[in-house]
Scaffold this active site. Structure first.
Site, PDB file in Angstrom:
ATOM      1  N   ASN A 291       0.930  -1.213   0.112  1.00  0.00           N
ATOM      2  CA  ASN A 291       0.126   0.275  -0.081  1.00  0.00           C
ATOM      3  C   ASN A 291       0.699   1.419   0.102  1.00  0.00           C
ATOM      4  O   ASN A 291       0.418   2.357   0.803  1.00  0.00           O
ATOM      5  CB  ASN A 291      -1.072  -0.204   0.920  1.00  0.00           C
ATOM      6  CG  ASN A 291      -1.977  -0.809   0.678  1.00  0.00           C
ATOM      7  OD1 ASN A 291      -2.562  -1.104  -0.256  1.00  0.00           O
ATOM      8  ND2 ASN A 291      -2.712  -1.395   2.096  1.00  0.00           N
TER       9      ASN A 291
ATOM     10  N   ASN B 256      -3.613  -0.271  -2.348  1.00  0.00           N
ATOM     11  CA  ASN B 256      -4.991  -0.505  -2.692  1.00  0.00           C
ATOM     12  C   ASN B 256      -5.852   0.872  -3.617  1.00  0.00           C
ATOM     13  O   ASN B 256      -5.666   2.257  -3.336  1.00  0.00           O
ATOM     14  CB  ASN B 256      -5.490  -0.571  -1.365  1.00  0.00           C
ATOM     15  CG  ASN B 256      -6.728  -0.684  -1.078  1.00  0.00           C
ATOM     16  OD1 ASN B 256      -7.449  -0.260  -1.633  1.00  0.00           O
ATOM     17  ND2 ASN B 256      -7.161  -1.438   0.126  1.00  0.00           N
ATOM     18  N   PRO B 257      -6.913   0.604  -4.318  1.00  0.00           N
ATOM     19  CA  PRO B 257      -6.991   1.125  -5.501  1.00  0.00           C
ATOM     20  C   PRO B 257      -7.826   2.220  -4.398  1.00  0.00           C
ATOM     21  O   PRO B 257      -7.749   3.535  -5.052  1.00  0.00           O
ATOM     22  CB  PRO B 257      -8.439   0.612  -5.823  1.00  0.00           C
ATOM     23  CG  PRO B 257      -7.765  -0.943  -5.968  1.00  0.00           C
ATOM     24  CD  PRO B 257      -6.968  -1.331  -4.982  1.00  0.00           C
ATOM     25  N   SER B 258      -8.434   2.059  -2.990  1.00  0.00           N
ATOM     26  CA  SER B 258      -9.003   3.236  -2.023  1.00  0.00           C
ATOM     27  C   SER B 258      -7.898   4.189  -2.377  1.00  0.00           C
ATOM     28  O   SER B 258      -8.058   5.172  -1.822  1.00  0.00           O
ATOM     29  CB  SER B 258      -9.005   2.790  -1.268  1.00  0.00           C
ATOM     30  OG  SER B 258      -8.014   2.685  -0.380  1.00  0.00           O
TER      31      SER B 258
ATOM     32  N   SER C  49      -6.505 -10.390   4.250  1.00  0.00           N
ATOM     33  CA  SER C  49      -5.577  -9.777   3.788  1.00  0.00           C
ATOM     34  C   SER C  49      -4.585  -9.899   1.867  1.00  0.00           C
ATOM     35  O   SER C  49      -4.095 -10.542   2.273  1.00  0.00           O
ATOM     36  CB  SER C  49      -5.194  -9.127   4.644  1.00  0.00           C
ATOM     37  OG  SER C  49      -4.007  -9.599   4.504  1.00  0.00           O
TER      38      SER C  49
ATOM     39  N   HIS D 162     -10.747  -6.746   6.727  1.00  0.00           N
ATOM     40  CA  HIS D 162     -10.518  -8.161   7.738  1.00  0.00           C
ATOM     41  C   HIS D 162     -10.638  -8.669   8.739  1.00  0.00           C
ATOM     42  O   HIS D 162     -10.611  -7.807   9.810  1.00  0.00           O
ATOM     43  CB  HIS D 162      -8.447  -7.954   6.661  1.00  0.00           C
ATOM     44  CG  HIS D 162      -8.732  -7.994   5.524  1.00  0.00           C
ATOM     45  ND1 HIS D 162      -8.876  -8.095   4.532  1.00  0.00           N
ATOM     46  CD2 HIS D 162      -7.971  -6.371   5.652  1.00  0.00           C
ATOM     47  CE1 HIS D 162      -8.831  -7.751   3.187  1.00  0.00           C
ATOM     48  NE2 HIS D 162      -8.406  -6.277   3.520  1.00  0.00           N
TER      49      HIS D 162
END
Length: 290
Positions: free
Chosen positions: A110, A130-132, A216, A264
């Site tokens: 990340n 992570n796309p977020s 995760s 998670h």
């Protein structure tokens, strides 16, 4: 294949048997060397993928998408030693940086800050995103593209691993990452988890007794490392708010932002790390490295 590997494992003793047997099982179920990523070698134009989290949704591999894929696997196994570097607060003041950088292959997660090198090292061979992070911090790359590029340069030339085929809602964001890298002239590549690999991996761990909503990214990468690396050491994997001496620690080594609840089950995953550590399958580093 599995039977031959198991017979070979039977000739080994103690910890070596556990490692060999475990790796054989993972190869039989998932085969990370071939299927960890979507590649031109394991995917053809016109293939259809079911999204990992929504099996009713599909994406078709177009010629454009196929050209985005790496030609072959990024792993040249076997790799002698791997460091899987989590972001847990247990890493802060650990002095593990030099030890991490000595590994042949270093995984990170990340797009973490790299300004704690004494504790976390500098070397990166693969980093997840992570796309977020792209959506929340960088406005889905509609704006703030230069700051995003300044961030990812910290990991050059390591590929950026993203789950393009896990959630339908994030596929377009991930493709924007590719276009942004290209537009800024970066040689850095974006690679994708193969959704079938992730599905098979989830089934494997469920059968082992790890029942979670979704694995995760840390657990996914640890599983991959266990298959392709001779030696695996985990750093920064500690899902508790106190260290081994009962002293309060940050959630991450760089901030104290709590994770999204229910996403998670880190303590459950940590139990499996502990079990594998006790069997010599991996090394779980939770103290200082000096």
């Amino acid at each position: 294949m599995l039977n031959n590997n198991v017979k070979q494992c039977d000739l080994l003793m103690n910890d070596s048997f556990h490692v060999c047997n475990f790796r054989s099982e993972l190869e039989a179920c998932c085969d990370a060397a071939r299927y960890f990523l979507v590649t031109q070698e394991n995917t053809q134009i016109g293939d259809k993928f079911n999204y990992e989290t929504q099996k009713s949704r599909q994406i078709v591999v177009t010629e454009t998408l196929h050209n985005m894929l790496p030609k072959t696997s990024i792993f040249n196994k076997p790799i002698r030693s791997c460091a899987v570097v989590g972001n847990g607060g247990i890493l802060r003041n650990s002095c593990c940086g030099a030890e991490i950088d000595q590994a042949d292959y270093v995984f990170r997660f990340n797009l973490p800050p790299m300004n704690y090198s004494d504790d976390t090292g500098r070397k990166t061979n693969l980093v997840t995103a992570n796309p977020s992070i792209v959506s929340k911090r960088y406005s889905r790359l509609h704006e703030r593209r230069r700051p995003f590029m300044d961030l990812v340069k910290n990991y050059e030339p390591a590929p950026i691993l993203m789950a393009a085929f896990s959630f339908p809602s994030t596929t377009d964001v991930i493709f924007k990452v590719i276009y942004t890298l290209e537009e800024f002239g970066s040689q850095q590549k974006v690679v994708y988890h193969h959704p079938n690999y992730l599905t098979n991996l989830a089934v494997y761990w469920t059968e082992k007794g790890l029942v979670v909503r979704r694995l995760s990214s840390g657990f996914m990468i640890v599983s991959t490392a266990l298959e392709i690396c001779d030696e695996v050491t985990l750093y920064g994997f500690w899902p508790f708010d106190q260290d081994t001496n009962g002293k309060p620690i940050l959630h991450h080594y760089y901030d104290n932002m709590s994770p999204k609840r229910g996403a998670h089950s880190m303590p459950d995953e940590f139990f499996f790390y502990s079990q594998m550590h006790s069997k010599g399958i991996l090394k779980l580093q939770v103290g200082k490295c000096f």
